[in-house]
Design a protein around this motif. Structure first.
Motif, PDB file in Angstrom:
ATOM      1  N   LYS A  30      34.171  32.156  31.034  1.00  0.00           N
ATOM      2  CA  LYS A  30      33.330  31.220  31.797  1.00  0.00           C
ATOM      3  C   LYS A  30      34.151  30.462  32.828  1.00  0.00           C
ATOM      4  CE  LYS A  30      29.848  30.737  28.257  1.00  0.00           C
ATOM      5  NZ  LYS A  30      29.294  29.958  27.182  1.00  0.00           N
ATOM      6  N   PHE A  31      35.375  30.092  32.472  1.00  0.00           N
ATOM      7  CA  PHE A  31      36.259  29.415  33.417  1.00  0.00           C
ATOM      8  C   PHE A  31      36.547  30.314  34.617  1.00  0.00           C
ATOM      9  CE2 PHE A  31      40.598  28.828  34.976  1.00  0.00           C
ATOM     10  CZ  PHE A  31      40.539  27.508  35.422  1.00  0.00           C
ATOM     11  N   LEU A  32      36.872  31.589  34.349  1.00  0.00           N
ATOM     12  CA  LEU A  32      37.158  32.527  35.441  1.00  0.00           C
ATOM     13  C   LEU A  32      35.940  32.730  36.334  1.00  0.00           C
ATOM     14  CD1 LEU A  32      39.313  35.230  33.615  1.00  0.00           C
ATOM     15  CD2 LEU A  32      40.096  33.360  35.073  1.00  0.00           C
ATOM     16  N   GLU A  33      34.763  32.839  35.740  1.00  0.00           N
ATOM     17  CA  GLU A  33      33.535  32.990  36.527  1.00  0.00           C
ATOM     18  C   GLU A  33      33.301  31.760  37.397  1.00  0.00           C
ATOM     19  OE1 GLU A  33      30.352  33.849  33.811  1.00  0.00           O
ATOM     20  OE2 GLU A  33      31.278  35.729  33.164  1.00  0.00           O
ATOM     21  N   ALA A  34      33.527  30.563  36.838  1.00  0.00           N
ATOM     22  CA  ALA A  34      33.336  29.325  37.601  1.00  0.00           C
ATOM     23  C   ALA A  34      34.297  29.249  38.787  1.00  0.00           C
ATOM     24  CB  ALA A  34      33.533  28.109  36.691  1.00  0.00           C
ATOM     25  N   LYS A  35      35.492  29.806  38.618  1.00  0.00           N
ATOM     26  CA  LYS A  35      36.485  29.802  39.700  1.00  0.00           C
ATOM     27  C   LYS A  35      36.349  31.016  40.616  1.00  0.00           C
ATOM     28  CE  LYS A  35      38.576  26.070  38.419  1.00  0.00           C
ATOM     29  NZ  LYS A  35      38.575  24.867  39.227  1.00  0.00           N
ATOM     30  N   LYS A  36      35.317  31.835  40.374  1.00  0.00           N
ATOM     31  CA  LYS A  36      35.038  33.042  41.157  1.00  0.00           C
ATOM     32  C   LYS A  36      36.215  34.043  41.145  1.00  0.00           C
ATOM     33  CE  LYS A  36      31.586  30.850  44.061  1.00  0.00           C
ATOM     34  NZ  LYS A  36      30.695  30.699  42.970  1.00  0.00           N
ATOM     35  N   PHE A  37      36.877  34.122  39.990  1.00  0.00           N
ATOM     36  CA  PHE A  37      37.956  35.082  39.812  1.00  0.00           C
ATOM     37  C   PHE A  37      37.338  36.451  39.565  1.00  0.00           C
ATOM     38  CE2 PHE A  37      41.211  37.403  37.502  1.00  0.00           C
ATOM     39  CZ  PHE A  37      42.360  37.067  38.204  1.00  0.00           C
ATOM     40  N   PRO A  38      37.834  37.506  40.200  1.00  0.00           N
ATOM     41  CA  PRO A  38      37.250  38.846  40.030  1.00  0.00           C
ATOM     42  C   PRO A  38      37.531  39.400  38.634  1.00  0.00           C
ATOM     43  CG  PRO A  38      39.223  38.982  41.374  1.00  0.00           C
ATOM     44  CD  PRO A  38      38.966  37.522  41.133  1.00  0.00           C
ATOM     45  N   THR A  39      36.580  39.234  37.719  1.00  0.00           N
ATOM     46  CA  THR A  39      36.800  39.589  36.315  1.00  0.00           C
ATOM     47  C   THR A  39      36.749  41.088  36.034  1.00  0.00           C
ATOM     48  OG1 THR A  39      34.452  39.242  35.862  1.00  0.00           O
ATOM     49  CG2 THR A  39      35.923  37.381  35.481  1.00  0.00           C
ATOM     50  N   ASN A  40      36.128  41.864  36.899  1.00  0.00           N
ATOM     51  CA  ASN A  40      36.016  43.299  36.623  1.00  0.00           C
ATOM     52  C   ASN A  40      37.028  44.134  37.410  1.00  0.00           C
ATOM     53  OD1 ASN A  40      34.895  42.864  39.079  1.00  0.00           O
ATOM     54  ND2 ASN A  40      33.029  44.032  38.723  1.00  0.00           N
ATOM     55  N   ARG A  41      37.898  43.491  38.135  1.00  0.00           N
ATOM     56  CA  ARG A  41      38.889  44.197  38.941  1.00  0.00           C
ATOM     57  C   ARG A  41      40.273  44.034  38.327  1.00  0.00           C
ATOM     58  NH1 ARG A  41      39.027  42.419  44.984  1.00  0.00           N
ATOM     59  NH2 ARG A  41      39.934  40.635  43.963  1.00  0.00           N
ATOM     60  N   ALA A  42      41.074  45.076  38.354  1.00  0.00           N
ATOM     61  CA  ALA A  42      42.421  45.023  37.786  1.00  0.00           C
ATOM     62  C   ALA A  42      43.332  44.159  38.660  1.00  0.00           C
ATOM     63  CB  ALA A  42      43.003  46.423  37.664  1.00  0.00           C
ATOM     64  N   VAL A  43      44.227  43.459  38.008  1.00  0.00           N
ATOM     65  CA  VAL A  43      45.207  42.601  38.677  1.00  0.00           C
ATOM     66  C   VAL A  43      46.574  43.233  38.493  1.00  0.00           C
ATOM     67  CG1 VAL A  43      46.256  40.305  38.644  1.00  0.00           C
ATOM     68  CG2 VAL A  43      43.820  40.561  38.173  1.00  0.00           C
ATOM     69  N   VAL A  44      47.388  43.211  39.551  1.00  0.00           N
ATOM     70  CA  VAL A  44      48.734  43.780  39.468  1.00  0.00           C
ATOM     71  C   VAL A  44      49.628  42.843  38.667  1.00  0.00           C
ATOM     72  CG1 VAL A  44      50.761  44.475  40.799  1.00  0.00           C
ATOM     73  CG2 VAL A  44      48.472  45.001  41.653  1.00  0.00           C
ATOM     74  N   ARG A  45      50.339  43.400  37.720  1.00  0.00           N
ATOM     75  CA  ARG A  45      51.271  42.629  36.899  1.00  0.00           C
ATOM     76  C   ARG A  45      52.590  42.544  37.671  1.00  0.00           C
ATOM     77  NH1 ARG A  45      50.942  42.260  31.415  1.00  0.00           N
ATOM     78  NH2 ARG A  45      49.545  44.034  31.466  1.00  0.00           N
ATOM     79  N   ASP A  46      52.954  41.337  38.086  1.00  0.00           N
ATOM     80  CA  ASP A  46      54.193  41.139  38.832  1.00  0.00           C
ATOM     81  C   ASP A  46      54.943  39.972  38.212  1.00  0.00           C
ATOM     82  OD1 ASP A  46      56.256  40.866  40.606  1.00  0.00           O
ATOM     83  OD2 ASP A  46      55.010  40.219  42.283  1.00  0.00           O
ATOM     84  N   ILE A  47      55.984  40.284  37.468  1.00  0.00           N
ATOM     85  CA  ILE A  47      56.771  39.234  36.836  1.00  0.00           C
ATOM     86  C   ILE A  47      58.131  39.071  37.515  1.00  0.00           C
ATOM     87  CG2 ILE A  47      55.629  39.468  34.599  1.00  0.00           C
ATOM     88  CD1 ILE A  47      58.113  41.075  33.692  1.00  0.00           C
ATOM     89  N   SER A  48      58.266  39.588  38.730  1.00  0.00           N
ATOM     90  CA  SER A  48      59.556  39.560  39.409  1.00  0.00           C
ATOM     91  C   SER A  48      60.094  38.147  39.604  1.00  0.00           C
ATOM     92  CB  SER A  48      59.459  40.272  40.761  1.00  0.00           C
ATOM     93  OG  SER A  48      58.511  39.616  41.591  1.00  0.00           O
ATOM     94  N   GLU A  49      59.219  37.169  39.805  1.00  0.00           N
ATOM     95  CA  GLU A  49      59.688  35.801  40.022  1.00  0.00           C
ATOM     96  C   GLU A  49      59.928  35.066  38.707  1.00  0.00           C
ATOM     97  OE1 GLU A  49      58.140  33.529  43.100  1.00  0.00           O
ATOM     98  OE2 GLU A  49      57.782  35.242  44.399  1.00  0.00           O
TER      99      GLU A  49
END
Length: 107
Positions: A27-46
């Protein structure tokens, strides 16, 4: 932990959150309009520097750090001691740290 190059918010929730927090998280992600059905790239370089050491704080005046490998291979063990095992005059809850190496330097 997981080495996949991408993840979805649903995968993240199911893997890392207890069941009672998954719905509020979604619900938090939906409220922030975060794309919940799309994959996110995992980047831990920093985060590389932070991942090299595990830091533990015990109150305001005690800190301990160790590499994840030392903890994983048993060179360092960190155990919470149950309150029933505490002797009189010692805090009811405490932590036992065992380092299977000699002290080589004091900073």
């Amino acid at each position: 932990m997981d080495q996949a190059p991408t993840f979805t918010s649903q995968q993240f929730g199911e893997t890392y959150l207890p069941p009672e927090l998954r719905d509020p998280f979604n619900k938090f992600l939906e409220a922030k309009k975060f794309p919940t059905n799309r994959a996110v790239v995992r980047d831990i370089s920093e985060m590389g520097g932070r991942l090299r050491r595990r830091k533990y704080k015990f109150g305001p005046d005690i800190e301990f750090s160790a590499s994840p490998d030392a903890i994983r291979n048993g060179t360092v063990t960190i155990e919470d001691v149950p309150p029933g095992d505490a002797s009189e005059g010692v805090a009811a809850s405490w932590t036992k740290i065992t380092v299977r190496r000699p002290v080589v330097e004091q900073l």
